[in-house]
Motif scaffolding. Sequence first.
Motif, PDB file in Angstrom:
ATOM      1  N   SER A  15       0.814  -1.210   0.000  1.00  0.00           N
ATOM      2  CA  SER A  15       0.000   0.000   0.000  1.00  0.00           C
ATOM      3  C   SER A  15       0.844   1.255   0.000  1.00  0.00           C
ATOM      4  CB  SER A  15      -0.903   0.030   1.237  1.00  0.00           C
ATOM      5  OG  SER A  15      -1.759  -1.058   1.238  1.00  0.00           O
ATOM      6  N   PHE A  16       1.935   1.201   0.711  1.00  0.00           N
ATOM      7  CA  PHE A  16       2.740   2.394   0.871  1.00  0.00           C
ATOM      8  C   PHE A  16       3.840   2.513  -0.166  1.00  0.00           C
ATOM      9  CE2 PHE A  16       1.003   1.504   5.083  1.00  0.00           C
ATOM     10  CZ  PHE A  16       0.291   2.670   5.254  1.00  0.00           C
ATOM     11  N   ALA A  20       4.417   6.466  -1.329  1.00  0.00           N
ATOM     12  CA  ALA A  20       5.194   6.904  -0.172  1.00  0.00           C
ATOM     13  C   ALA A  20       5.375   8.418  -0.109  1.00  0.00           C
ATOM     14  CB  ALA A  20       6.543   6.209  -0.171  1.00  0.00           C
ATOM     15  N   GLN A  21       5.377   9.097  -1.240  1.00  0.00           N
ATOM     16  CA  GLN A  21       5.648  10.525  -1.235  1.00  0.00           C
ATOM     17  C   GLN A  21       4.589  11.317  -0.461  1.00  0.00           C
ATOM     18  OE1 GLN A  21       4.910   8.700  -3.929  1.00  0.00           O
ATOM     19  NE2 GLN A  21       6.349   9.048  -5.583  1.00  0.00           N
ATOM     20  N   ASP A  22       3.333  11.036  -0.651  1.00  0.00           N
ATOM     21  CA  ASP A  22       2.270  11.853  -0.078  1.00  0.00           C
ATOM     22  C   ASP A  22       1.469  11.161   1.018  1.00  0.00           C
ATOM     23  OD1 ASP A  22       2.817  13.991  -1.829  1.00  0.00           O
ATOM     24  OD2 ASP A  22       1.686  13.007  -3.409  1.00  0.00           O
ATOM     25  N   ASP A  23       1.690   9.885   1.254  1.00  0.00           N
ATOM     26  CA  ASP A  23       0.953   9.112   2.239  1.00  0.00           C
ATOM     27  C   ASP A  23      -0.566   9.299   2.110  1.00  0.00           C
ATOM     28  OD1 ASP A  23       3.256   8.051   3.364  1.00  0.00           O
ATOM     29  OD2 ASP A  23       3.474   9.744   4.733  1.00  0.00           O
ATOM     30  N   GLU A  26      -4.338   5.346   4.550  1.00  0.00           N
ATOM     31  CA  GLU A  26      -4.229   4.934   5.943  1.00  0.00           C
ATOM     32  C   GLU A  26      -4.787   3.522   5.989  1.00  0.00           C
ATOM     33  OE1 GLU A  26      -6.356   5.873  10.164  1.00  0.00           O
ATOM     34  OE2 GLU A  26      -5.889   7.585   8.874  1.00  0.00           O
TER      35      GLU A  26
END
Length: 114
Positions: A15-16, A20-23, A26
């Motif tokens: 998922s990440f 990863a840049q903007d998250d 959740e």
Amino acid sequence: MKRVFTLFLFILGFSFASFAQDDPLEVETSVKKISDTEYDLIFTIFIEDDWHLYSQYNPKDASLPMTIKPSVGDEGYTLVGKAVESETITEYSEIWGVDEIFFAEEATLTQRIK
């Protein structure tokens, strides 16, 4: 149970890795014991506005579909089929010229392992 947790962390990583840049995601996770040898790994994913998470069934000539696979070298479990997805959205993509399948706002994925 340790191996289940390792797989759980690996799948969570998918998922990440892409975002990863903007998250924009959740993820809440849980494990449900089905039998002595089978477990369901359950991922509830909350997606920020204006972001999508593409389905594992997204067409070949469209945005890259989500994939779920064990880490290289992990042993002690196998995936039982593909992850079961919650309701998806299908929408025509002007860019790709095909219908794309994705999640917006929230998704639930359930992956059975043995």
